[in-house]
Design a protein around this motif. Structure first.
Motif, PDB file in Angstrom:
ATOM      1  N   ALA A  50      -4.422 127.361  48.875  1.00 44.60           N
ATOM      2  CA  ALA A  50      -3.224 128.227  48.228  1.00 44.60           C
ATOM      3  C   ALA A  50      -2.205 127.497  49.066  1.00 44.60           C
ATOM      4  O   ALA A  50      -0.743 127.474  48.794  1.00 44.60           O
ATOM      5  CB  ALA A  50      -3.463 129.551  48.421  1.00 44.60           C
ATOM      6  N   ALA A  51      -2.342 127.419  50.514  1.00 43.43           N
ATOM      7  CA  ALA A  51      -1.533 127.063  51.435  1.00 43.43           C
ATOM      8  C   ALA A  51      -0.787 125.352  51.060  1.00 43.43           C
ATOM      9  O   ALA A  51       0.531 125.287  51.201  1.00 43.43           O
ATOM     10  CB  ALA A  51      -1.589 127.068  52.733  1.00 43.43           C
ATOM     11  N   ARG A  57       4.556 122.154  46.796  1.00 43.39           N
ATOM     12  CA  ARG A  57       5.601 122.356  45.784  1.00 43.39           C
ATOM     13  C   ARG A  57       7.043 122.606  46.533  1.00 43.39           C
ATOM     14  O   ARG A  57       7.902 121.985  46.090  1.00 43.39           O
ATOM     15  CB  ARG A  57       5.259 123.912  45.466  1.00 43.39           C
ATOM     16  N   ARG A  58       6.768 122.948  47.639  1.00 41.40           N
ATOM     17  CA  ARG A  58       8.156 123.099  48.573  1.00 41.40           C
ATOM     18  C   ARG A  58       8.449 121.844  49.129  1.00 41.40           C
ATOM     19  O   ARG A  58       9.867 121.435  49.364  1.00 41.40           O
ATOM     20  CB  ARG A  58       7.829 124.044  49.745  1.00 41.40           C
ATOM     21  N   ALA A  59       7.643 120.669  49.342  1.00 34.49           N
ATOM     22  CA  ALA A  59       8.066 119.491  49.919  1.00 34.49           C
ATOM     23  C   ALA A  59       8.345 118.491  48.960  1.00 34.49           C
ATOM     24  O   ALA A  59       8.445 117.231  49.519  1.00 34.49           O
ATOM     25  CB  ALA A  59       6.747 119.063  50.956  1.00 34.49           C
ATOM     26  N   GLY A  60       7.719 118.746  47.703  1.00 35.99           N
ATOM     27  CA  GLY A  60       7.992 117.750  46.698  1.00 35.99           C
ATOM     28  C   GLY A  60       7.022 116.777  46.727  1.00 35.99           C
ATOM     29  O   GLY A  60       7.366 115.462  46.240  1.00 35.99           O
ATOM     30  N   PRO A 203       4.816 119.650  61.638  1.00 36.62           N
ATOM     31  CA  PRO A 203       3.894 120.033  60.561  1.00 36.62           C
ATOM     32  C   PRO A 203       4.356 120.600  59.334  1.00 36.62           C
ATOM     33  O   PRO A 203       5.349 121.113  59.497  1.00 36.62           O
ATOM     34  CB  PRO A 203       2.807 120.678  61.071  1.00 36.62           C
ATOM     35  N   LEU A 204       3.685 120.417  58.131  1.00 38.31           N
ATOM     36  CA  LEU A 204       4.015 121.127  56.821  1.00 38.31           C
ATOM     37  C   LEU A 204       3.604 122.428  56.942  1.00 38.31           C
ATOM     38  O   LEU A 204       2.668 122.917  57.096  1.00 38.31           O
ATOM     39  CB  LEU A 204       3.486 120.396  55.851  1.00 38.31           C
ATOM     40  N   GLY A 436      -0.934 119.741  57.785  1.00 40.73           N
ATOM     41  CA  GLY A 436      -0.450 121.270  58.110  1.00 40.73           C
ATOM     42  C   GLY A 436      -0.387 121.608  59.593  1.00 40.73           C
ATOM     43  O   GLY A 436      -1.116 120.766  60.399  1.00 40.73           O
ATOM     44  N   PRO A 437      -0.239 122.818  60.176  1.00 39.87           N
ATOM     45  CA  PRO A 437      -0.119 123.030  61.248  1.00 39.87           C
ATOM     46  C   PRO A 437      -1.597 123.310  62.048  1.00 39.87           C
ATOM     47  O   PRO A 437      -2.567 123.628  61.392  1.00 39.87           O
ATOM     48  CB  PRO A 437       0.595 124.190  61.603  1.00 39.87           C
ATOM     49  N   ALA A 438      -1.892 123.181  63.242  1.00 39.13           N
ATOM     50  CA  ALA A 438      -2.937 123.179  64.043  1.00 39.13           C
ATOM     51  C   ALA A 438      -3.227 124.353  64.828  1.00 39.13           C
ATOM     52  O   ALA A 438      -4.169 124.766  65.331  1.00 39.13           O
ATOM     53  CB  ALA A 438      -3.394 121.752  64.589  1.00 39.13           C
ATOM     54  N   ASP A 439      -1.963 124.833  65.060  1.00 38.66           N
ATOM     55  CA  ASP A 439      -2.046 126.145  66.036  1.00 38.66           C
ATOM     56  C   ASP A 439      -0.676 126.773  65.435  1.00 38.66           C
ATOM     57  O   ASP A 439       0.487 126.411  64.899  1.00 38.66           O
ATOM     58  CB  ASP A 439      -1.826 125.634  67.331  1.00 38.66           C
TER      59      ASP A 439
END
Length: 455
Positions: A50-51, A57-60, A203-204, A436-439
């Motif tokens: 879901a993330a 969607r937001r980053a195109g 990160p995204l 994505g973020p790791a922390d």
């Protein structure tokens, strides 16, 4: 990813995205008679997908980033409260009166971690505030488990009788749960399409720029909002000054968030200002407890069109137990999990508070999917989950293959950080997707130390 089709479909996700993932299956992770490892993996994988979907969607992006689920990271995160160290000190998990007790005809489980719950338990039993564990044990040994359950709940305390899975299946509350989906979700109005600002860089963080009002306590709700904070949301947790949080619980689930104290009865103007700018409201109190403050999904949508309302409860907001408080440990005992993991004569427990953690990740996933749907279709949205409904799903999951990779302990998924409450050792987030973020961006601070305003 292995087996997440059911949960993803419950959230309204596109089945075509299920191919965007990989899994590391580790034998020995969250070992139990019930398929706890599988439940944990499914909940985290669904949240990560879901993330990734919202992030694309937001980053195109031309495609949804790949999702990676590792049983080791998941198993470590599902007992994050046990791995937490604050200046080298391990947290206190349960108070002395939060435990299983022998009764005249079986077992009863109580929860008394908070002072007000402890006072109500002792009052219901006719004992003074200085009662000892031995005194409580002696009194309960002379009473029936069901009688204790009813007496304590009538006094506003928390106690449940041990039931087998068959006994729970015959209970009216189990029937009410069975008639409901795992994830209740829907549209509340015809608010316009949500125009989400683009995100870029690394990160995204799919939830960047979104404001989340966190009205939750203990584990499940705070895990959901902790996850939204990981993904970039501005999460402000608000607590009543009359209900202080346990410091260790706050430390474990406070990553990425700010924490403020506000009395909804007297600080109404300040609270309404927060609501007026909130994109998401997450509640975890007993069903109906916040309705008098205008916090039902319908009332919130009327005042804040386009809001996403996420609600969490122990037993569901319906059925004969719809008004009752509850915690993971109580749900395990009432629904037959404790009897299955041990026996009716000697109850056991899951290797983690998996109902809490699993439901938390599913709730975060529900919020993320609602935001994605809003970006296409508009409408205020609600998402609703219950620990006891997650428990029913656990019993239905098919156990997976053992896996060829062992779980050799949590060390690869632990990290350290300085914070305003001391040096922390903590479990890293298990939600992982490409880019994505790791922390978390920030460690937890002291409970209630922040101003009740948006950053």
């Amino acid at each position: 990813m292995i087996g997440i089709k059911y949960a993803w479909t419950e959230l309204g996700g596109d089945p075509a995205l299920l191919a965007h993932g990989s899994t590391v299956v580790r034998h020995g992770a969250l070992a139990a008679r019930l398929p706890v490892r599988e439940l944990a993996r499914l909940c985290v994988g669904t949240c990560a997908l879901a993330a990734a979907e919202l992030g694309a969607r937001r980053a195109g992006l031309p495609r949804v980033p790949g999702v990676h689920v590792d049983d080791g990271a998941v198993a470590t995160a599902f007992v994050s409260e046990r791995h937490l160290l604050v200046d080298g000190r391990a947290p206190v998990a349960f108070a002395p009166l939060s435990r299983l007790w022998r009764t005249a005809d079986g077992w009863v489980r109580t929860h008394a971690n908070y002072p007000h719950h402890r006072a109500r338990l002792l009052g219901a039993l006719g004992l003074g505030d200085d009662a000892t564990v031995d005194e409580v044990a002696g009194l309960l040994a002379e009473r029936s488990a069901l009688a204790v359950e009813e007496t304590v709940y009538e006094a506003g305390g928390l106690a449940v009788a041990l039931r087998t899975a068959r006994e729970w299946a015959a209970h009216p509350q189990a029937a009410a749960l069975a008639a409901r989906p795992l994830v209740e979700r829907g549209r509340l109005d015809s608010a316009p399409v949500r125009a989400l600002a683009p995100v870029d860089g690394g990160p995204l963080r799919p939830a960047a720029g979104l404001r989340v009002l966190d009205l939750t306590r203990v584990i499940a709700g705070p895990v959901a909002t902790r996850t939204l904070a990981l993904l970039g949301a501005d999460v402000l947790r608000v607590d009543s000054p009359r209900l202080p949080e346990l410091p260790d619980a706050h430390a474990d689930t406070g990553f990425g968030k700010r924490s403020a104290v506000l009395d909804l009865a007297t600080d109404r103007r300040a609270f309404e200002e927060l609501l007026a700018a909130a994109d998401v409201v997450v509640t975890g109190y007993r069903p109906g407890a916040l309705d008098r403050f205008g916090l039902s999904p319908e009332a919130l949508a009327e005042r804040r069109p386009g809001v996403v309302v996420a609600q969490l409860s122990a037993w569901g907001a319906y059925g004969p137990w719809g008004h009752r408080r509850g915690f993971d440990s109580l749900v395990q005992v009432a629904t037959g999990i404790a009897a299955t993991e041990g026996s009716p004569e000697r109850p056991g427990a899951l290797p983690a508070q998996a109902l809490d953690h699993g439901t938390g990740y599913l709730l975060a996933a529900g919020v993320l999917r609602a935001l994605t749907e809003q970006s296409y279709e508009g409408g205020s949205r609600f998402v609703r989950l219950a620990l006891a409904r997650t428990a029913a799903w656990l019993a239905e999951i098919t156990p997976g293959v053992p896996g060829n990779v062992p779980y050799e302990g949590p060390q690869p998924w632990l990290a350290g950080s300085d914070s305003g409450i001391g040096r922390l050792r903590y479990a890293l987030p298990p939600v992982s997707f490409e880019g994505g973020p790791a922390d978390w961006a920030r460690p937890p601070g002291p409970w209630g130390a922040d101003e009740a305003r948006w950053a």
